[in-house]
Design a protein around this motif. Structure first.
Motif, PDB file in Angstrom:
ATOM      1  N   LEU A 227      -5.994  -7.979  -7.581  1.00 38.22           N
ATOM      2  CA  LEU A 227      -7.242  -7.254  -7.818  1.00 38.22           C
ATOM      3  C   LEU A 227      -8.229  -7.478  -6.669  1.00 38.22           C
ATOM      4  CD1 LEU A 227      -7.716  -7.953 -11.643  1.00 38.22           C
ATOM      5  CD2 LEU A 227      -6.843  -5.863 -10.566  1.00 38.22           C
ATOM      6  N   GLU A 228      -8.306  -8.709  -6.203  1.00 43.92           N
ATOM      7  CA  GLU A 228      -9.185  -9.030  -5.069  1.00 43.92           C
ATOM      8  C   GLU A 228      -8.689  -8.358  -3.789  1.00 43.92           C
ATOM      9  OE1 GLU A 228     -10.435 -13.005  -2.636  1.00 43.92           O
ATOM     10  OE2 GLU A 228     -10.451 -13.146  -4.828  1.00 43.92           O
ATOM     11  N   PHE A 229      -7.389  -8.372  -3.574  1.00 41.66           N
ATOM     12  CA  PHE A 229      -6.783  -7.713  -2.416  1.00 41.66           C
ATOM     13  C   PHE A 229      -7.130  -6.221  -2.443  1.00 41.66           C
ATOM     14  CE2 PHE A 229      -3.341  -5.520  -0.218  1.00 41.66           C
ATOM     15  CZ  PHE A 229      -3.123  -6.311   0.907  1.00 41.66           C
ATOM     16  N   ALA A 230      -6.996  -5.598  -3.614  1.00 44.19           N
ATOM     17  CA  ALA A 230      -7.299  -4.173  -3.764  1.00 44.19           C
ATOM     18  C   ALA A 230      -8.766  -3.889  -3.445  1.00 44.19           C
ATOM     19  CB  ALA A 230      -6.967  -3.720  -5.186  1.00 44.19           C
ATOM     20  N   GLU A 231      -9.633  -4.759  -3.931  1.00 47.49           N
ATOM     21  CA  GLU A 231     -11.065  -4.584  -3.657  1.00 47.49           C
ATOM     22  C   GLU A 231     -11.353  -4.693  -2.163  1.00 47.49           C
ATOM     23  OE1 GLU A 231     -15.215  -6.902  -4.655  1.00 47.49           O
ATOM     24  OE2 GLU A 231     -13.656  -6.880  -6.205  1.00 47.49           O
ATOM     25  N   ASN A 232     -10.730  -5.668  -1.504  1.00 51.80           N
ATOM     26  CA  ASN A 232     -10.934  -5.859  -0.060  1.00 51.80           C
ATOM     27  C   ASN A 232     -10.440  -4.680   0.764  1.00 51.80           C
ATOM     28  OD1 ASN A 232     -12.091  -8.354  -0.527  1.00 51.80           O
ATOM     29  ND2 ASN A 232     -10.217  -9.486  -0.143  1.00 51.80           N
ATOM     30  N   TYR A 233      -9.394  -4.005   0.284  1.00 47.76           N
ATOM     31  CA  TYR A 233      -8.833  -2.864   1.014  1.00 47.76           C
ATOM     32  C   TYR A 233      -9.384  -1.525   0.521  1.00 47.76           C
ATOM     33  CZ  TYR A 233      -5.709  -5.633   3.824  1.00 47.76           C
ATOM     34  OH  TYR A 233      -5.212  -6.529   4.746  1.00 47.76           O
ATOM     35  N   GLY A 234     -10.282  -1.554  -0.449  1.00 45.94           N
ATOM     36  CA  GLY A 234     -10.935  -0.344  -0.926  1.00 45.94           C
ATOM     37  C   GLY A 234     -10.011   0.667  -1.574  1.00 45.94           C
TER      38      GLY A 234
ATOM     39  N   LEU B 187       0.859  -1.175   0.000  1.00 45.78           N
ATOM     40  CA  LEU B 187       0.000   0.000   0.000  1.00 45.78           C
ATOM     41  C   LEU B 187       0.893   1.222   0.000  1.00 45.78           C
ATOM     42  CD1 LEU B 187      -2.758  -1.151   2.498  1.00 45.78           C
ATOM     43  CD2 LEU B 187      -3.079  -0.594   0.091  1.00 45.78           C
ATOM     44  N   LYS B 188       0.890   1.947  -1.121  1.00 50.07           N
ATOM     45  CA  LYS B 188       1.756   3.106  -1.286  1.00 50.07           C
ATOM     46  C   LYS B 188       1.192   4.313  -0.560  1.00 50.07           C
ATOM     47  CE  LYS B 188       3.123   5.057  -5.145  1.00 50.07           C
ATOM     48  NZ  LYS B 188       3.305   5.323  -6.557  1.00 50.07           N
ATOM     49  N   GLU B 189      -0.057   4.491  -0.706  1.00 52.18           N
ATOM     50  CA  GLU B 189      -0.807   5.549  -0.044  1.00 52.18           C
ATOM     51  C   GLU B 189      -2.099   4.878   0.373  1.00 52.18           C
ATOM     52  OE1 GLU B 189      -1.230   8.832  -2.761  1.00 52.18           O
ATOM     53  OE2 GLU B 189       0.871   8.739  -3.318  1.00 52.18           O
ATOM     54  N   PRO B 190      -2.910   5.522   1.159  1.00 48.90           N
ATOM     55  CA  PRO B 190      -4.145   4.853   1.580  1.00 48.90           C
ATOM     56  C   PRO B 190      -4.993   4.347   0.418  1.00 48.90           C
ATOM     57  CG  PRO B 190      -3.861   6.887   2.810  1.00 48.90           C
ATOM     58  CD  PRO B 190      -2.764   6.840   1.777  1.00 48.90           C
ATOM     59  N   ASN B 191      -4.912   4.999  -0.735  1.00 52.07           N
ATOM     60  CA  ASN B 191      -5.783   4.630  -1.850  1.00 52.07           C
ATOM     61  C   ASN B 191      -5.073   4.016  -3.039  1.00 52.07           C
ATOM     62  OD1 ASN B 191      -8.088   5.554  -0.512  1.00 52.07           O
ATOM     63  ND2 ASN B 191      -7.639   7.648  -1.114  1.00 52.07           N
ATOM     64  N   ILE B 192      -3.761   3.731  -2.914  1.00 52.14           N
ATOM     65  CA  ILE B 192      -3.007   3.174  -4.045  1.00 52.14           C
ATOM     66  C   ILE B 192      -2.274   1.907  -3.610  1.00 52.14           C
ATOM     67  CG2 ILE B 192      -1.160   3.555  -5.718  1.00 52.14           C
ATOM     68  CD1 ILE B 192      -1.774   6.559  -5.535  1.00 52.14           C
TER      69      ILE B 192
ATOM     70  N   ARG C  34       5.315   2.637 -16.413  1.00 54.37           N
ATOM     71  CA  ARG C  34       4.442   2.603 -15.235  1.00 54.37           C
ATOM     72  C   ARG C  34       3.012   2.488 -15.743  1.00 54.37           C
ATOM     73  NH1 ARG C  34       5.441   1.627  -9.869  1.00 54.37           N
ATOM     74  NH2 ARG C  34       4.059   2.803  -8.561  1.00 54.37           N
ATOM     75  N   LEU C  35       2.303   1.470 -15.227  1.00 55.32           N
ATOM     76  CA  LEU C  35       0.914   1.254 -15.602  1.00 55.32           C
ATOM     77  C   LEU C  35       0.025   1.421 -14.375  1.00 55.32           C
ATOM     78  CD1 LEU C  35       2.674  -1.253 -17.241  1.00 55.32           C
ATOM     79  CD2 LEU C  35       0.557  -1.060 -18.492  1.00 55.32           C
ATOM     80  N   GLU C  36      -1.240   1.720 -14.630  1.00 55.92           N
ATOM     81  CA  GLU C  36      -2.184   1.946 -13.540  1.00 55.92           C
ATOM     82  C   GLU C  36      -3.538   1.370 -13.939  1.00 55.92           C
ATOM     83  OE1 GLU C  36      -3.426   5.807 -10.962  1.00 55.92           O
ATOM     84  OE2 GLU C  36      -3.555   6.049 -13.143  1.00 55.92           O
ATOM     85  N   LYS C  37      -4.207   0.815 -12.942  1.00 52.59           N
ATOM     86  CA  LYS C  37      -5.589   0.335 -13.147  1.00 52.59           C
ATOM     87  C   LYS C  37      -6.468   1.077 -12.155  1.00 52.59           C
ATOM     88  CE  LYS C  37      -8.636  -3.676 -12.911  1.00 52.59           C
ATOM     89  NZ  LYS C  37      -9.446  -3.289 -14.044  1.00 52.59           N
ATOM     90  N   ASN C  38      -7.466   1.742 -12.673  1.00 53.68           N
ATOM     91  CA  ASN C  38      -8.419   2.432 -11.829  1.00 53.68           C
ATOM     92  C   ASN C  38      -9.400   1.389 -11.274  1.00 53.68           C
ATOM     93  OD1 ASN C  38     -10.250   4.112 -10.619  1.00 53.68           O
ATOM     94  ND2 ASN C  38     -10.580   5.421 -12.389  1.00 53.68           N
ATOM     95  N   CYS C  39      -9.546   1.352  -9.969  1.00 53.48           N
ATOM     96  CA  CYS C  39     -10.434   0.373  -9.335  1.00 53.48           C
ATOM     97  C   CYS C  39     -11.798   0.941  -8.991  1.00 53.48           C
ATOM     98  CB  CYS C  39      -9.780  -0.158  -8.047  1.00 53.48           C
ATOM     99  SG  CYS C  39      -8.233  -0.991  -8.335  1.00 53.48           S
ATOM    100  N   VAL C  40     -11.967   2.238  -9.200  1.00 58.64           N
ATOM    101  CA  VAL C  40     -13.225   2.898  -8.885  1.00 58.64           C
ATOM    102  C   VAL C  40     -13.964   3.110 -10.183  1.00 58.64           C
ATOM    103  CG1 VAL C  40     -14.299   4.945  -7.872  1.00 58.64           C
ATOM    104  CG2 VAL C  40     -12.162   4.056  -6.921  1.00 58.64           C
ATOM    105  N   GLU C  41     -15.180   2.602 -10.245  1.00 62.69           N
ATOM    106  CA  GLU C  41     -15.969   2.760 -11.468  1.00 62.69           C
ATOM    107  C   GLU C  41     -16.405   4.205 -11.626  1.00 62.69           C
ATOM    108  OE1 GLU C  41     -19.030   0.076 -12.621  1.00 62.69           O
ATOM    109  OE2 GLU C  41     -18.116  -1.554 -11.499  1.00 62.69           O
ATOM    110  N   THR C  42     -16.217   4.722 -12.827  1.00 59.46           N
ATOM    111  CA  THR C  42     -16.711   6.059 -13.153  1.00 59.46           C
ATOM    112  C   THR C  42     -17.719   5.938 -14.294  1.00 59.46           C
ATOM    113  OG1 THR C  42     -14.856   6.367 -14.669  1.00 59.46           O
ATOM    114  CG2 THR C  42     -14.573   7.213 -12.440  1.00 59.46           C
ATOM    115  N   HIS C  43     -18.703   6.770 -14.243  1.00 61.89           N
ATOM    116  CA  HIS C  43     -19.758   6.699 -15.279  1.00 61.89           C
ATOM    117  C   HIS C  43     -19.740   7.934 -16.122  1.00 61.89           C
ATOM    118  CE1 HIS C  43     -21.379   3.112 -13.448  1.00 61.89           C
ATOM    119  NE2 HIS C  43     -21.299   3.704 -12.282  1.00 61.89           N
TER     120      HIS C  43
END
Length: 156
Positions: free
Chosen positions: A86-93, A55-60, A147-156
């Protein structure tokens, strides 16, 4: 093949063998291991893959390292480890997951993009400045870091 994916706390010689394929510096590995969530993939008693999450920052969440035993690659172990992350990220929000990879590691770039990772930036000459020895990957001198990034928060 019965596959077991589980956390480990003590890095063994077998873990280092795999991790050194991904990052050719034991001292660098030793810097990030204590603050990381370390997971191994085993087929019975043989360690065939590892993924290190931090966990780099609370949200990354950063995938600091991922490696699969060379003779096992192409059998879905890397995919299972990415799915674990991906599952770990989801569990930690967390909001996003980041990973760095060498620009000549085409199979890894494909795998990460298959799971929705997008290119964030390139660090030119990262490997030539970071390491004393020339690193060859896919018969090409490895110079740049992607450097790659995956956004885990759905945006509409």
């Amino acid at each position: 093949m019965e596959l077991i994916i589980e956390q480990f706390s003590k890095c063994t010689v077998r873990h280092y063998e795999l991790l050194l394929e991904a990052k050719p510096s034991k001292s660098m590995i030793d810097l990030y291991l204590p603050q990381s969530h370390c997971v191994e993939a085993k087929d019975g008693i043989r360690i065939i893959g590892v993924i290190i999450l931090k966990l780099k920052e609370p949200n990354i969440l950063e995938i600091v390292s991922i490696a699969v035993k060379e003779d096992i690659r192409g059998n879905g172990i890397g995919s299972l480890l990415i799915e674990y992350a991906l599952e770990f990220a989801e569990n930690y929000g967390v909001n996003s997951i980041e990973i760095s990879v060498g620009s000549t590691n085409f199979k890894a770039l494909y795998l990460y993009q298959k799971y929705g990772f997008r290119m964030k930036y390139i660090v030119r000459d990262f490997f030539t400045k970071q390491y004393d020895q020339k690193i060859m990957y896919n018969n090409i001198e490895l110079k740049d870091l992607v450097r790659l990034e995956k956004n885990c928060v759905e945006t509409h």
